[in-house]
Scaffold this motif. Structure first.
Motif, PDB file in Angstrom:
ATOM      1  N   ARG A 202     108.888  32.982  65.767  1.00 14.13           N
ATOM      2  CA  ARG A 202     109.246  34.390  65.873  1.00 14.13           C
ATOM      3  C   ARG A 202     108.089  35.195  66.472  1.00 14.13           C
ATOM      4  N   ALA A 203     108.424  36.041  67.417  1.00 14.70           N
ATOM      5  CA  ALA A 203     107.399  36.887  68.032  1.00 14.70           C
ATOM      6  C   ALA A 203     106.993  37.994  67.057  1.00 14.70           C
ATOM      7  N   MET A 204     105.731  38.354  67.082  1.00 17.45           N
ATOM      8  CA  MET A 204     105.229  39.454  66.258  1.00 17.45           C
ATOM      9  C   MET A 204     105.303  40.736  67.082  1.00 17.45           C
ATOM     10  N   ALA A 205     106.414  41.436  66.967  1.00 16.94           N
ATOM     11  CA  ALA A 205     106.608  42.689  67.714  1.00 16.94           C
ATOM     12  C   ALA A 205     106.132  43.849  66.847  1.00 16.94           C
ATOM     13  N   GLU A 206     104.857  44.156  66.948  1.00 17.82           N
ATOM     14  CA  GLU A 206     104.250  45.217  66.133  1.00 17.82           C
ATOM     15  C   GLU A 206     103.491  46.155  67.059  1.00 17.82           C
ATOM     16  N   PRO A 207     104.183  47.105  67.722  1.00 18.11           N
ATOM     17  CA  PRO A 207     103.515  47.956  68.715  1.00 18.11           C
ATOM     18  C   PRO A 207     102.415  48.828  68.144  1.00 18.11           C
ATOM     19  N   ARG A 208     102.476  49.147  66.851  1.00 14.54           N
ATOM     20  CA  ARG A 208     101.457  50.002  66.246  1.00 14.54           C
ATOM     21  C   ARG A 208     100.515  49.212  65.341  1.00 14.54           C
ATOM     22  N   ALA A 209     100.405  47.905  65.612  1.00 15.31           N
ATOM     23  CA  ALA A 209      99.610  47.038  64.749  1.00 15.31           C
ATOM     24  C   ALA A 209      98.147  47.465  64.684  1.00 15.31           C
ATOM     25  N   GLU A 210      97.565  47.839  65.831  1.00 18.36           N
ATOM     26  CA  GLU A 210      96.135  48.153  65.855  1.00 18.36           C
ATOM     27  C   GLU A 210      95.818  49.343  64.950  1.00 18.36           C
ATOM     28  N   GLY A 211      96.628  50.400  65.053  1.00 17.41           N
ATOM     29  CA  GLY A 211      96.400  51.573  64.219  1.00 17.41           C
ATOM     30  C   GLY A 211      96.617  51.290  62.750  1.00 17.41           C
ATOM     31  N   PHE A 212      97.692  50.528  62.445  1.00 16.73           N
ATOM     32  CA  PHE A 212      97.953  50.209  61.038  1.00 16.73           C
ATOM     33  C   PHE A 212      96.828  49.371  60.452  1.00 16.73           C
ATOM     34  N   LEU A 213      96.369  48.373  61.194  1.00 15.92           N
ATOM     35  CA  LEU A 213      95.321  47.492  60.674  1.00 15.92           C
ATOM     36  C   LEU A 213      94.015  48.250  60.464  1.00 15.92           C
ATOM     37  N   ALA A 214      93.709  49.208  61.342  1.00 21.52           N
ATOM     38  CA  ALA A 214      92.499  50.016  61.151  1.00 21.52           C
ATOM     39  C   ALA A 214      92.616  50.858  59.890  1.00 21.52           C
ATOM     40  N   PHE A 215      93.801  51.452  59.687  1.00 27.66           N
ATOM     41  CA  PHE A 215      94.029  52.234  58.466  1.00 27.66           C
ATOM     42  C   PHE A 215      93.931  51.338  57.231  1.00 27.66           C
ATOM     43  N   ALA A 216      94.565  50.159  57.299  1.00 25.94           N
ATOM     44  CA  ALA A 216      94.543  49.241  56.162  1.00 25.94           C
ATOM     45  C   ALA A 216      93.129  48.788  55.849  1.00 25.94           C
ATOM     46  N   ARG A 217      92.326  48.568  56.899  1.00 22.99           N
ATOM     47  CA  ARG A 217      90.954  48.109  56.665  1.00 22.99           C
ATOM     48  C   ARG A 217      90.148  49.165  55.910  1.00 22.99           C
ATOM     49  N   ASN A 218      90.312  50.422  56.296  1.00 22.15           N
ATOM     50  CA  ASN A 218      89.608  51.496  55.589  1.00 22.15           C
ATOM     51  C   ASN A 218      90.046  51.576  54.132  1.00 22.15           C
ATOM     52  N   ALA A 219      91.365  51.444  53.907  1.00 22.19           N
ATOM     53  CA  ALA A 219      91.893  51.537  52.546  1.00 22.19           C
ATOM     54  C   ALA A 219      91.423  50.367  51.692  1.00 22.19           C
ATOM     55  N   VAL A 220      91.462  49.164  52.255  1.00 23.90           N
ATOM     56  CA  VAL A 220      91.061  47.975  51.497  1.00 23.90           C
ATOM     57  C   VAL A 220      89.571  48.003  51.205  1.00 23.90           C
ATOM     58  N   THR A 221      88.780  48.448  52.172  1.00 23.59           N
ATOM     59  CA  THR A 221      87.332  48.535  51.962  1.00 23.59           C
ATOM     60  C   THR A 221      87.003  49.469  50.799  1.00 23.59           C
ATOM     61  N   ALA A 222      87.764  50.548  50.705  1.00 27.07           N
ATOM     62  CA  ALA A 222      87.493  51.545  49.665  1.00 27.07           C
ATOM     63  C   ALA A 222      87.794  51.025  48.270  1.00 27.07           C
ATOM     64  N   VAL A 223      88.760  50.115  48.145  1.00 22.74           N
ATOM     65  CA  VAL A 223      89.176  49.677  46.808  1.00 22.74           C
ATOM     66  C   VAL A 223      88.709  48.271  46.454  1.00 22.74           C
ATOM     67  N   SER A 224      88.205  47.512  47.408  1.00 22.35           N
ATOM     68  CA  SER A 224      87.857  46.117  47.105  1.00 22.35           C
ATOM     69  C   SER A 224      86.522  45.975  46.391  1.00 22.35           C
ATOM     70  N   LYS A 225      85.686  47.019  46.413  1.00 24.29           N
ATOM     71  CA  LYS A 225      84.452  47.077  45.609  1.00 24.29           C
ATOM     72  C   LYS A 225      83.547  45.868  45.823  1.00 24.29           C
ATOM     73  N   GLY A 226      83.408  45.464  47.074  1.00 24.68           N
ATOM     74  CA  GLY A 226      82.479  44.383  47.377  1.00 24.68           C
ATOM     75  C   GLY A 226      83.069  42.995  47.288  1.00 24.68           C
ATOM     76  N   TYR A 227      84.289  42.848  46.761  1.00 27.01           N
ATOM     77  CA  TYR A 227      84.922  41.529  46.723  1.00 27.01           C
ATOM     78  C   TYR A 227      85.397  41.167  48.132  1.00 27.01           C
ATOM     79  N   PRO A 228      85.064  39.975  48.607  1.00 30.24           N
ATOM     80  CA  PRO A 228      85.393  39.653  50.003  1.00 30.24           C
ATOM     81  C   PRO A 228      86.854  39.278  50.242  1.00 30.24           C
ATOM     82  N   ALA A 229      87.572  38.797  49.243  1.00 25.86           N
ATOM     83  CA  ALA A 229      88.903  38.242  49.475  1.00 25.86           C
ATOM     84  C   ALA A 229      89.893  39.244  50.075  1.00 25.86           C
ATOM     85  N   PRO A 230      89.995  40.481  49.574  1.00 30.05           N
ATOM     86  CA  PRO A 230      90.993  41.394  50.155  1.00 30.05           C
ATOM     87  C   PRO A 230      90.792  41.621  51.655  1.00 30.05           C
TER      88      PRO A 230
END
Length: 383
Positions: A202-230
């Motif tokens: 299946r093709a990954m048709a995610e036209p806004r993937a870059e923006g979503f992943l950048a947002f997700a990275r900021n959110a995960v960084t804020a809550v992961s508290k130094g744990y690398p897995a998230p």
């Protein structure tokens, strides 16, 4: 007894995982499932294959009894089994009830079709052990449910009802009635269809993937508290968008190995096993008769005694609380009430629930009131 059984129902072969209590995918299960698959492929009568779980669920994933042992990496590994299922020239249908978690869900994702009971529970909880799905879950799940849902599930490890994913490509049908019968009927209906659908294609048709992943990275960084897995989970899922499937699998594997060797995952896995070991007493057999606890008593209304009494009340068990004098008894009851009222203010309990639990706590100054208790716990303050 085999860890997976093989039957044939007309033109459909049925492989049933049978490794209580949660059908963990230990070495014996992997061997038995692969043998069943080979048997079905060699049978001219078998036109389709159904994989399902015995007992209360499909599979909760890796067999924890094999963690940190050579059997976990013995062939056929989970990767070997998943590839064999995915490459089967006959359609393979996963029939999911109860739970499909971790490696169990990854096995289902490799099947060509998936049918489920509406109340089944789905999860990739590896992050809770400081890991990420290491058998293709970070690459196949986004292709089944979409990038955002896959990130939410994999980064949080949260359990999701199968019915909530009804509109995705994860499930092809939700049979009513007996799941096994419904899965067999579904398999017969798709037996002649070609080409076989594979999530990897299946093709990954995610036209806004870059923006979503950048947002997700900021959110995960804020809550992961130094744990690398998230964040590593997010990196692996991001590879499903930016890399071809096989390259994404290699990225997933490299990230999984780095987490497996890290101190954080080692500590979380140690805690996981320690919690389970703490509930077992070596010289008390599993079949030891248990005594029903209908009433309880606690001697001492201090911090420890009050907390123990609340645990009984929270479980709906009436509990007598004994103290040596009226003042410490009243003080202890006031503390218990304060805790319940605070929970009610925070919305964790309703006011009625708080009063109901408080009503189960019975103060006393006399030992005679403890005579009928099924269990008595001493929690007296000592110098």
């Amino acid at each position: 007894m085999s860890a997976a059984t093989y039957e044939r129902h007309g033109p459909t072969a049925v492989i049933r995982l049978d490794n209580p209590p949660v059908n963990g995918l230990g070495h014996a299960v992997r061997v038995a499932v692969l043998e069943g698959l080979d048997r079905a492929l060699a049978s001219p009568e078998a036109q389709a294959i159904v994989i399902l779980g015995a007992g209360k669920g499909f599979s909760a994933g890796a067999d924890i009894r094999e963690f940190n042992t050579p059997r976990m990496l013995a062939e056929p590994t989970l990767h070997t089994l998943i590839r064999a299922v995915e490459e089967s020239p006959k359609p393979v249908v996963a029939a999911i009830h109860g739970v499909a978690m971790g490696g169990g869900l990854e096995l289902a994702l490799a099947c060509h079709y998936r049918v489920a009971a509406a109340d089944a529970q789905i999860a990739q909880p590896e992050v809770k052990l400081g890991l990420l799905p290491g058998a293709g879950g970070t690459q196949r799940l986004p292709r089944a449910v979409g990038l955002e849902t896959a990130v939410d599930m994999i980064v949080s490890g949260a359990t999701v009802p199968a019915a909530a994913l009804r509109a995705t490509a994860l499930f092809d049908a939700f049979p009513t009635g007996d799941l096994a019968e419904g899965a067999i009927a579904f398999a017969e209906g798709v037996a002649a269809r070609r080409p076989l659908p594979r999530l990897r294609d299946r093709a990954m048709a995610e036209p806004r993937a870059e923006g979503f992943l950048a947002f997700a990275r900021n959110a995960v960084t804020a809550v992961s508290k130094g744990y690398p897995a998230p964040l590593k989970c997010l990196d692996a899922v991001a590879a499903s968008v930016s890399q071809p499937f096989e390259e994404g699998l290699r990225t997933e594997r490299d990230l999984f190995v780095s987490l497996m060797m890290g101190t954080e995952s080692r500590a979380l896995r140690h805690a996981f096993f320690a919690e389970r070991a703490a509930g077992k007493i070596a010289d008390v057999p599993d079949d030891t008769p248990t005594r029903p606890i209908r009433t309880a008593a606690v001697i001492g209304a201090g911090t420890m005694g009050g907390g123990i009494a609340m645990n009984f009340a929270n479980a709906g068990i009436p509990v007598a609380v004994l103290e040596t004098g009226r003042e410490p008894l009243d003080r202890g009851l006031a503390t218990i009430r304060g805790h319940y009222e605070a929970s009610a203010r925070k919305g964790k309990l309703t006011a009625a629930q708080a009063e109901e639990r408080m009503g189960l706590v019975r103060p006393t100054l006399g030992y005679a009131d403890l005579a009928q208790a099924d269990i008595v716990i001493e929690a007296v303050f000592e110098d």
